[in-house]
Scaffold this motif. Structure first.
Motif, PDB file in Angstrom:
ATOM      1  N   LEU A  14     -19.853 -10.764 -78.519  1.00  0.00           N
ATOM      2  CA  LEU A  14     -20.116 -11.046 -79.926  1.00  0.00           C
ATOM      3  C   LEU A  14     -20.375 -12.532 -80.157  1.00  0.00           C
ATOM      4  CD1 LEU A  14     -17.538  -8.878 -81.917  1.00  0.00           C
ATOM      5  CD2 LEU A  14     -20.020  -8.656 -81.919  1.00  0.00           C
ATOM      6  N   ARG A  15     -19.774 -13.366 -79.305  1.00  0.00           N
ATOM      7  CA  ARG A  15     -19.895 -14.815 -79.466  1.00  0.00           C
ATOM      8  C   ARG A  15     -20.584 -15.458 -78.265  1.00  0.00           C
ATOM      9  NH1 ARG A  15     -14.316 -17.443 -81.075  1.00  0.00           N
ATOM     10  NH2 ARG A  15     -15.759 -19.220 -81.092  1.00  0.00           N
ATOM     11  N   VAL A  16     -21.548 -14.735 -77.686  1.00  0.00           N
ATOM     12  CA  VAL A  16     -22.186 -15.220 -76.461  1.00  0.00           C
ATOM     13  C   VAL A  16     -22.863 -16.575 -76.665  1.00  0.00           C
ATOM     14  CG1 VAL A  16     -24.268 -13.861 -76.933  1.00  0.00           C
ATOM     15  CG2 VAL A  16     -23.794 -14.627 -74.612  1.00  0.00           C
ATOM     16  N   LEU A  17     -23.456 -16.805 -77.835  1.00  0.00           N
ATOM     17  CA  LEU A  17     -24.098 -18.092 -78.077  1.00  0.00           C
ATOM     18  C   LEU A  17     -23.069 -19.217 -78.084  1.00  0.00           C
ATOM     19  CD1 LEU A  17     -26.667 -19.652 -78.628  1.00  0.00           C
ATOM     20  CD2 LEU A  17     -26.387 -19.181 -81.073  1.00  0.00           C
ATOM     21  N   ASP A  18     -21.898 -18.963 -78.697  1.00  0.00           N
ATOM     22  CA  ASP A  18     -20.829 -19.967 -78.690  1.00  0.00           C
ATOM     23  C   ASP A  18     -20.351 -20.252 -77.266  1.00  0.00           C
ATOM     24  OD1 ASP A  18     -20.917 -20.075 -81.454  1.00  0.00           O
ATOM     25  OD2 ASP A  18     -19.360 -18.563 -81.706  1.00  0.00           O
ATOM     26  N   VAL A  19     -20.262 -19.199 -76.452  1.00  0.00           N
ATOM     27  CA  VAL A  19     -19.842 -19.379 -75.064  1.00  0.00           C
ATOM     28  C   VAL A  19     -20.848 -20.262 -74.331  1.00  0.00           C
ATOM     29  CG1 VAL A  19     -19.450 -18.207 -72.853  1.00  0.00           C
ATOM     30  CG2 VAL A  19     -18.583 -17.197 -74.977  1.00  0.00           C
ATOM     31  N   CYS A  20     -22.128 -19.998 -74.527  1.00  0.00           N
ATOM     32  CA  CYS A  20     -23.169 -20.791 -73.864  1.00  0.00           C
ATOM     33  C   CYS A  20     -23.123 -22.249 -74.311  1.00  0.00           C
ATOM     34  CB  CYS A  20     -24.541 -20.193 -74.157  1.00  0.00           C
ATOM     35  SG  CYS A  20     -24.851 -18.613 -73.355  1.00  0.00           S
ATOM     36  N   GLU A  21     -22.973 -22.450 -75.604  1.00  0.00           N
ATOM     37  CA  GLU A  21     -22.930 -23.824 -76.103  1.00  0.00           C
ATOM     38  C   GLU A  21     -21.712 -24.569 -75.581  1.00  0.00           C
ATOM     39  OE1 GLU A  21     -23.165 -23.153 -80.290  1.00  0.00           O
ATOM     40  OE2 GLU A  21     -25.366 -23.323 -80.328  1.00  0.00           O
ATOM     41  N   ARG A  22     -20.611 -23.860 -75.337  1.00  0.00           N
ATOM     42  CA  ARG A  22     -19.395 -24.493 -74.815  1.00  0.00           C
ATOM     43  C   ARG A  22     -19.529 -24.804 -73.317  1.00  0.00           C
ATOM     44  NH1 ARG A  22     -13.810 -23.893 -75.788  1.00  0.00           N
ATOM     45  NH2 ARG A  22     -14.377 -23.721 -77.989  1.00  0.00           N
ATOM     46  N   LEU A  23     -20.019 -23.826 -72.532  1.00  0.00           N
ATOM     47  CA  LEU A  23     -20.025 -23.980 -71.079  1.00  0.00           C
ATOM     48  C   LEU A  23     -21.328 -24.534 -70.518  1.00  0.00           C
ATOM     49  CD1 LEU A  23     -18.187 -20.696 -70.034  1.00  0.00           C
ATOM     50  CD2 LEU A  23     -17.240 -23.007 -70.207  1.00  0.00           C
ATOM     51  N   LEU A  24     -22.415 -24.386 -71.278  1.00  0.00           N
ATOM     52  CA  LEU A  24     -23.722 -24.884 -70.834  1.00  0.00           C
ATOM     53  C   LEU A  24     -24.334 -25.718 -71.960  1.00  0.00           C
ATOM     54  CD1 LEU A  24     -25.013 -21.531 -69.283  1.00  0.00           C
ATOM     55  CD2 LEU A  24     -24.293 -23.566 -67.986  1.00  0.00           C
ATOM     56  N   PRO A  25     -23.697 -26.832 -72.309  1.00  0.00           N
ATOM     57  CA  PRO A  25     -24.092 -27.579 -73.505  1.00  0.00           C
ATOM     58  C   PRO A  25     -25.484 -28.205 -73.441  1.00  0.00           C
ATOM     59  CG  PRO A  25     -22.503 -28.824 -72.204  1.00  0.00           C
ATOM     60  CD  PRO A  25     -22.560 -27.453 -71.603  1.00  0.00           C
ATOM     61  N   HIS A  26     -26.056 -28.309 -72.242  1.00  0.00           N
ATOM     62  CA  HIS A  26     -27.368 -28.943 -72.135  1.00  0.00           C
ATOM     63  C   HIS A  26     -28.515 -27.928 -72.122  1.00  0.00           C
ATOM     64  CE1 HIS A  26     -25.336 -32.701 -71.507  1.00  0.00           C
ATOM     65  NE2 HIS A  26     -24.690 -32.228 -70.466  1.00  0.00           N
ATOM     66  N   GLY A  27     -28.183 -26.646 -72.323  1.00  0.00           N
ATOM     67  CA  GLY A  27     -29.225 -25.623 -72.364  1.00  0.00           C
ATOM     68  C   GLY A  27     -29.813 -25.481 -73.745  1.00  0.00           C
ATOM     69  N   ARG A  28     -30.731 -24.521 -73.864  1.00  0.00           N
ATOM     70  CA  ARG A  28     -31.320 -24.245 -75.182  1.00  0.00           C
ATOM     71  C   ARG A  28     -31.755 -22.785 -75.238  1.00  0.00           C
ATOM     72  NH1 ARG A  28     -37.463 -26.429 -75.722  1.00  0.00           N
ATOM     73  NH2 ARG A  28     -38.196 -25.994 -73.612  1.00  0.00           N
ATOM     74  N   LEU A  29     -31.869 -22.282 -76.458  1.00  0.00           N
ATOM     75  CA  LEU A  29     -32.220 -20.887 -76.676  1.00  0.00           C
ATOM     76  C   LEU A  29     -33.733 -20.737 -76.694  1.00  0.00           C
ATOM     77  CD1 LEU A  29     -30.965 -18.093 -77.266  1.00  0.00           C
ATOM     78  CD2 LEU A  29     -31.198 -18.611 -79.700  1.00  0.00           C
ATOM     79  N   ILE A  30     -34.259 -19.934 -75.760  1.00  0.00           N
ATOM     80  CA  ILE A  30     -35.696 -19.694 -75.659  1.00  0.00           C
ATOM     81  C   ILE A  30     -35.920 -18.199 -75.490  1.00  0.00           C
ATOM     82  CG2 ILE A  30     -37.806 -20.108 -74.335  1.00  0.00           C
ATOM     83  CD1 ILE A  30     -36.642 -22.767 -73.443  1.00  0.00           C
ATOM     84  N   ALA A  31     -36.671 -17.619 -76.421  1.00  0.00           N
ATOM     85  CA  ALA A  31     -37.057 -16.205 -76.338  1.00  0.00           C
ATOM     86  C   ALA A  31     -35.857 -15.292 -76.086  1.00  0.00           C
ATOM     87  CB  ALA A  31     -38.104 -16.005 -75.241  1.00  0.00           C
ATOM     88  N   GLY A  32     -34.757 -15.561 -76.805  1.00  0.00           N
ATOM     89  CA  GLY A  32     -33.589 -14.690 -76.716  1.00  0.00           C
ATOM     90  C   GLY A  32     -32.669 -14.961 -75.551  1.00  0.00           C
TER      91      GLY A  32
END
Length: 375
Positions: A14-32
């Protein structure tokens, strides 16, 4: 062993985007997908991001990193948390409990969280089905909504013909060219260059469109002939070359299971309407198999768009007697080699004779054509 694993996985999804922002802070959201370098691999930040985590449009938390690891790291969101924290499942669950605040939740709050996850999962399944239909429809619209000047007498058509000729694929020399699969546009937006803003409800709204270029639109079709994706090659406005953007090729829609039929072979009938068996040559790109469509008229020729697309190509159809994979050499690219191995394994499972062919010059058969032309 871990009684709350299923509950925690659902809550993290449910909070996958929050998990990504916490653990992979230098990434970005592209095409889902959340695309990031791999922080656990030295020097990976100097390469194109290869670690991708699904956020929208599929199974949330599903992730893969083909570039690193023997078979490419992959798994669910619990595995992602464990991998990025350098721990096992027990350690991943401990991190997740802190991240989700489970230790301080009452029984009623945890029950509410579980019900919310179950409801969200059902909603996600319904939305995924709707999104698939919507993407397929928009892909068909993208393929068919070509300006009138794209016809044979138009400048867009002549420009595209010049481009293919420069890539050793003069269209008039391709036997049984499947003309149904190619359209030519005077101006198509390179949508990766657009600017978006995120609305409070989470929707992304385009604020500034990307630049437009002449383009070749190619239909990617499923086993039954349905167009499920559109492959777009953006061209330089002046030269017979790709547009000066990266990447100069984009796919929109549902490409898995779909291919671009370049040539129909001696049957002179599209694969979705033919049972006469003939050999198939399949490769990644249109230009990489284009010279083969001219040189080997006794074979049907497909472009899969990517190695992962090749893996799901409908080679089981009765019009295919055997399969020849026109592989790119990808010298020094371990990630591509792993993807090729997976594609070959999947193609072999169809039960047709399988052969691999590669250029002895450069990366693909277009490079070989360049070399022959230079002699």
């Amino acid at each position: 062993m871990h009684g709350d694993l299923k509950e925690i996985r659902a809550a993290l999804n449910l909070r996958v985007l929050d998990v990504c922002e916490r653990l992979l802070p230098h990434g970005r959201l592209i095409a889902g997908q959340w695309e990031s370098c791999n922080p656990r691999v030295a020097g990976d930040d100097r390469k194109l991001p290869a670690l991708k985590v699904r956020v929208h449009g599929g199974e949330p938390g599903a992730w893969q990193d083909w570039r690193n690891g023997r078979d490419g790291y992959a798994g669910d969101i619990i595995g992602l948390v464990g991998y990025l924290n350098g721990t096992d499942t027990k350690g991943a669950l401990a991190w997740a409990r802190d991240f989700l605040g489970l230790r301080s939740m009452s029984r009623e709050e945890r029950r509410a969280m579980r019900f919310a996850a179950e409801a969200q999962a059902k909603k996600r399944e319904q939305k995924a089905a709707q999104d698939r239909l919507k993407k397929r429809r928009r892909a068909r619209e993208l393929f068919s909504s070509i300006p009138l000047q794209a016809g044979p007498a138009g400048a867009a058509y002549r420009h595209a013909v010049a481009y293919f000729a420069a890539r050793h694929m003069p269209l008039h020399q391709v036997p049984a060219l499947n003309e149904e699969n190619f359209c030519f546009s005077a101006a198509t937006e390179w949508w990766r260059g657009a600017t978006y803003r995120t609305e409070p409800d989470g929707r992304r709204m385009k604020t500034v469109p990307g630049p437009s270029f002449p383009a070749v639109h190619s239909a990617m079709r499923q086993w039954n002939g349905e167009i499920s994706a559109c492959h777009v090659t953006f061209l330089d406005p002046v030269e017979a070359a790709k547009a000066p953007v990266q990447p100069a090729k984009l796919m929109f829609g549902e490409a898995q299971g779909a291919v671009i039929e370049v040539a129909m072979g001696p049957a002179w009938a599209p694969f979705w309407d033919c049972e006469e068996p003939h050999p198939l040559i399949i490769g990644e790109g249109i230009e990489s198999v284009g010279p083969l469509a001219i040189a080997v008229p006794e074979a049907r020729v497909w472009a899969a768009g990517s190695l992962s697309g090749m893996r799901h190509a409908p080679v089981h159809l009765p019009c295919i007697s055997e399969v020849f994979v026109a592989r790119d050499n990808n010298t020094g690219n371990a990630q591509a080699q792993k993807q090729l191995d997976a594609a070959l394994e999947a193609l072999e499972a169809a039960g047709k004779p399988l052969n691999v062919m590669a250029s002895h010059v450069g990366d693909d058969f277009n490079d070989l054509a360049d070399d022959d032309e230079g002699e």
